[in-house]
Write a protein that holds these residues in place. Structure first.
Motif, short mmCIF file in Angstrom:
data_model
loop_
_atom_site.label_atom_id
_atom_site.label_comp_id
_atom_site.label_asym_id
_atom_site.label_seq_id
_atom_site.Cartn_x
_atom_site.Cartn_y
_atom_site.Cartn_z
N LEU A 1 1.18 9.40 -5.28
CA LEU A 1 0.37 10.55 -4.72
C LEU A 1 1.11 11.32 -3.74
CD1 LEU A 1 -3.15 8.60 -4.37
CD2 LEU A 1 -2.38 9.78 -6.30
N VAL B 1 -8.71 0.45 0.53
CA VAL B 1 -7.57 1.45 1.25
C VAL B 1 -7.14 2.35 -0.11
CG1 VAL B 1 -5.63 1.59 2.35
CG2 VAL B 1 -7.11 -0.18 2.95
N LEU B 2 -6.79 1.84 -0.87
CA LEU B 2 -6.14 2.69 -2.38
C LEU B 2 -7.14 3.41 -2.69
CD1 LEU B 2 -3.98 0.23 -4.21
CD2 LEU B 2 -3.29 1.78 -2.47
N LEU B 3 -8.49 2.91 -2.77
CA LEU B 3 -9.62 4.13 -3.20
C LEU B 3 -9.83 4.95 -2.19
CD1 LEU B 3 -12.17 1.52 -4.74
CD2 LEU B 3 -11.07 3.21 -6.01
N LEU C 1 0.80 4.07 -3.11
CA LEU C 1 0.57 5.56 -2.92
C LEU C 1 1.68 6.31 -2.85
CD1 LEU C 1 -2.06 4.87 0.12
CD2 LEU C 1 -2.66 5.25 -2.20
N PHE D 1 -8.68 0.16 -11.90
CA PHE D 1 -8.21 1.47 -11.36
C PHE D 1 -8.01 2.39 -12.89
CE2 PHE D 1 -6.84 2.44 -6.77
CZ PHE D 1 -7.67 1.54 -6.41
N VAL E 1 -7.02 -5.45 -10.20
CA VAL E 1 -7.31 -4.12 -9.31
C VAL E 1 -6.73 -2.99 -10.22
CG1 VAL E 1 -6.69 -2.67 -7.51
CG2 VAL E 1 -7.26 -5.12 -7.01
N VAL F 1 0.76 -1.28 -0.08
CA VAL F 1 0.17 -0.02 0.00
C VAL F 1 0.87 1.15 -0.11
CG1 VAL F 1 -1.64 1.21 1.49
CG2 VAL F 1 -2.02 -1.13 0.96
N GLU G 1 -9.36 15.24 -10.06
CA GLU G 1 -8.48 15.05 -9.16
C GLU G 1 -8.77 13.56 -8.60
OE1 GLU G 1 -5.84 16.63 -9.12
OE2 GLU G 1 -6.28 18.61 -9.22
N TYR G 2 -9.85 13.11 -8.46
CA TYR G 2 -10.00 11.60 -8.24
C TYR G 2 -9.80 10.76 -9.42
CZ TYR G 2 -12.00 7.66 -5.97
OH TYR G 2 -12.19 6.29 -5.38
N LEU H 1 -13.08 18.39 -7.84
CA LEU H 1 -12.81 16.81 -7.04
C LEU H 1 -12.71 15.67 -7.72
CD1 LEU H 1 -12.81 15.65 -3.81
CD2 LEU H 1 -15.19 15.28 -4.41
N VAL I 1 -7.77 16.85 -0.79
CA VAL I 1 -6.65 17.80 -0.57
C VAL I 1 -6.54 18.58 -1.95
CG1 VAL I 1 -4.29 17.89 -0.22
CG2 VAL I 1 -5.90 16.08 1.13
N ARG I 2 -6.49 17.78 -3.01
CA ARG I 2 -6.19 18.70 -4.16
C ARG I 2 -7.23 19.46 -4.79
NH1 ARG I 2 -2.47 20.73 -5.33
NH2 ARG I 2 -2.42 20.79 -7.78
N GLY J 1 -5.23 23.45 -8.20
CA GLY J 1 -6.22 22.21 -8.00
C GLY J 1 -7.17 22.20 -8.83
N PHE K 1 -6.80 12.02 -1.63
CA PHE K 1 -5.94 12.85 -2.35
C PHE K 1 -6.76 14.22 -3.12
CE2 PHE K 1 -4.41 13.20 -7.03
CZ PHE K 1 -3.28 13.92 -6.70
N ALA K 2 -7.83 13.44 -3.81
CA ALA K 2 -8.52 14.36 -4.45
C ALA K 2 -9.29 15.49 -3.50
CB ALA K 2 -9.52 13.59 -5.08
N ILE L 1 -6.78 -4.18 0.27
CA ILE L 1 -5.68 -3.10 -0.24
C ILE L 1 -6.50 -2.28 -1.35
CG2 ILE L 1 -3.88 -2.94 -1.50
CD1 ILE L 1 -2.56 -5.62 -0.24
N ALA L 2 -7.43 -2.99 -2.17
CA ALA L 2 -8.08 -1.95 -3.09
C ALA L 2 -8.84 -1.02 -2.70
CB ALA L 2 -8.86 -2.90 -4.18
N MET M 1 -7.37 -10.08 1.10
CA MET M 1 -6.40 -9.27 1.37
C MET M 1 -6.13 -8.22 0.36
SD MET M 1 -2.41 -9.66 2.62
CE MET M 1 -1.72 -9.72 1.06
N MET M 2 -6.27 -8.63 -0.97
CA MET M 2 -5.97 -7.81 -2.06
C MET M 2 -7.49 -6.88 -2.24
SD MET M 2 -3.99 -7.04 -4.31
CE MET M 2 -4.05 -5.51 -4.75
N ALA N 1 -7.66 6.23 -0.36
CA ALA N 1 -6.37 7.34 -0.07
C ALA N 1 -6.57 8.06 -1.45
CB ALA N 1 -5.28 6.27 -0.12
N VAL N 2 -7.16 7.50 -2.55
CA VAL N 2 -7.09 8.37 -3.82
C VAL N 2 -8.21 9.63 -3.45
CG1 VAL N 2 -8.11 8.70 -6.12
CG2 VAL N 2 -6.33 6.59 -5.49
N ALA N 3 -9.27 9.14 -2.87
CA ALA N 3 -10.42 10.02 -2.60
C ALA N 3 -9.88 11.26 -1.55
CB ALA N 3 -11.39 9.49 -1.80
N PHE O 1 -1.21 -13.21 -5.72
CA PHE O 1 -1.21 -11.55 -5.28
C PHE O 1 -1.03 -10.94 -6.64
CE2 PHE O 1 0.10 -7.60 -3.64
CZ PHE O 1 -0.52 -7.54 -2.26
#
Lengths: 437, 37
Positions: free
Chosen positions: A23, B23-25, A20, A89, A85, A16, A40-41, A37, B34-35, A34, B31-32, B20-21, B16-17, B27-29, A78
């Motif tokens: 970013l 958590v990443l989503l 990240l 994305f 994933v 993770v 940026e997303y 939203l 903040v930005r 900026g 980030f968005a 993780i996906a 687990m994956m 985190a991107v939110a 994995f």
């Protein structure tokens, strides 16, 4: 050794953090103004998708330490899940941006910029192909070798175009140091691929082997006996596997993974038992003694811990191969711990090592249960391997033993379920799935 | 027996994956958020 769960959690946390990292870097100055939203997303999804793609090269990097503790099959699984994933994305990246800012459609319009649109359509097509070919390889009848080469090519294409896309859009990479970081990250990922596919196989060529014997086994399988040429051989732990390539090969870098079936006490003469499953494996029977061979390894975590008080092996078909290496090794070492083997095959005539197992039984504290779908007159369990058979045959009240499962996926699922219901700790259940890739 | 539903090891990796996906989503939110202007 820490438990599997804690190792997986550690791997997840590192993963993770690395995914990240882009970013975090784009949040450093100089920061562009900026935007909305959703833009940026969408952009953030793209950055993380590219990071995941880069990390895919790391997961297949064949690092012995990680592979030895976690198992290469888990790493590959994995890798496989992460690929899905990443695609999800990328889909999110494209969908969110196109829906929110229709102006971005120009990116995919060849009339606006044919090179840019062509590259972006190509990367989307490559992603689709990566997934479709991986999920349907067997159904489509694609050879493992062809798929492996295509997979690396398509993945490299996605990584290169993705990185160029980031640099060309340039929104978050205006500073030279930012551009350098992206280029270096992509180059490191590609270097890992070159390391695995070129450097390691070439390294194996510096320690050549020679095919000493090709022996037909029951059940459409062959045992290759290899002697080292000009070196002492290979140290491996019983249960591990190696990547094999044979001369003459049109593709010098052709490699396929196979388990050692010989005793780990004999590093100067190793054996690999290979079942004919199409492609390369179907050519083993025609290999001539004297042929040059190259093995790279060892890999794999299907290994008996030194402190195990005993072991139960549950094998299906050719899944006996790594277990045979364990039994032969334990026999050579005069091991006295209690062992049990539950071995499911279609029938005696297709049962690998059927003739040698009784000898091992006399040398070891080994109980053998054959499960034959089509039995003859011999004592055995009849029919397919079932939970009922496992319940009856797995020693009761022995959570201290270590359990090794190797065979077709449905059989492994069944055995794992039976053991889990007996409250056997996951750390004592050792599995190796050969059909992950 | 614990009575709990057994968890196969390859399903642990899949779960687990998925986490993780997620958590990443998230985190991107973040980030968005903040930005975003």
């Amino acid at each position: 050794m820490p438990g599997i769960r804690s190792q997986l959690l550690k791997l997840a946390a590192i993963y993770v953090a690395l995914a990240l990292l882009p970013l975090a870097i784009v949040l450093l100055p100089p920061r562009p103004p900026g935007r909305s939203l959703l833009v940026e997303y969408g952009v953030g999804l793209g950055f993380v998708a590219l990071a995941i793609m880069g990390l895919q090269f790391l997961l297949t990097g064949r690092f012995r330490r990680v592979g030895a503790s976690l198992g290469l099959d888990r790493m590959l699984q994995f890798h496989r899940e992460a690929g899905l994933v990443a695609a999800f994305f990328v889909l999110g990246h494209v969908t969110v941006l196109l829906l929110h800012r229709p102006g971005y459609r120009s990116f995919l319009d060849p009339r606006v910029d044919i090179a840019r649109a062509g590259a972006l359509w190509l990367v989307l097509l490559a992603l689709v192909l990566l997934i479709v070919l991986t999920l349907t390889r067997r159904r489509l009848g694609l050879s493992y070798e062809w798929w492996r080469a295509t997979h690396a090519g398509l993945a490299s294409l996605v990584l290169i175009i993705g990185t160029v896309h980031v640099l060309r859009v340039g929104w978050y990479v205006s500073a030279t140091w930012q551009q350098v970081i992206w280029v270096i990250a992509a180059l490191v990922a590609l270097a890992l691929l070159v390391h695995v596919r070129v450097v390691k196989p070439l390294g194996a060529r510096r320690r050549p082997w020679r095919v000493a014997d090709v022996r037909r086994e029951r059940g459409q399988a062959w045992t290759l006996t290899l002697d080292p040429v000009g070196h002492a051989g290979m140290h491996f732990a019983a249960g591990q596997f190696a990547w094999l390539s044979l001369e003459p090969s049109a593709l010098a870098l052709q490699q396929n993974p196979f388990s050692f079936s010989s005793s780990a006490e004999r590093r100067d003469r190793v054996e690999l038992t290979i079942k004919e499953l199409g492609d390369f494996t179907s050519t083993i029977g025609s290999v001539r003694p004297g042929t040059a061979a190259f093995i790279e390894g060892p890999y794999g975590a299907l290994v008996i811990p030194d402190n195990a008080s005993g072991a139960v092996f549950i094998a299906g078909g050719v899944g006996i191969t790594p277990i045979m290496s364990m039994l032969r090794t334990l026999s050579d070492r005069g091991d006295t711990r209690p062992l049990a083997l539950i071995y499911a095959t279609s029938g005696p005539e297709r049962t690998l090592f059927l003739d040698e197992l009784p000898t091992l039984r006399t040398r070891l504290q080994l109980e053998i249960v054959h499960v034959f779908e089509n039995p003859g007159q011999e004592p055995c369990e009849r029919g397919m391997l079932t939970a009922d058979i496992l319940e009856r045959r797995i020693p009761v009240d022995r959570p201290d033993l270590h359990y090794f499962i190797c065979g077709p996926s449905p059989m492994m699922d069944l055995a794992e379920q039976v053991l889990a219901l007996r409250d056997i700790s996951m750390d004592r259940i050792h599995v190796e799935r050969f059909d992950i890739a | 027996m614990s009575g709990a539903r057994p968890v196969l090891q390859h399903l642990v990796v899949r779960r687990m994956m998925r986490i993780i996906a997620l958590v990443l989503l998230l985190a991107v939110a973040l980030f968005a958020a903040v930005r975003a202007a």
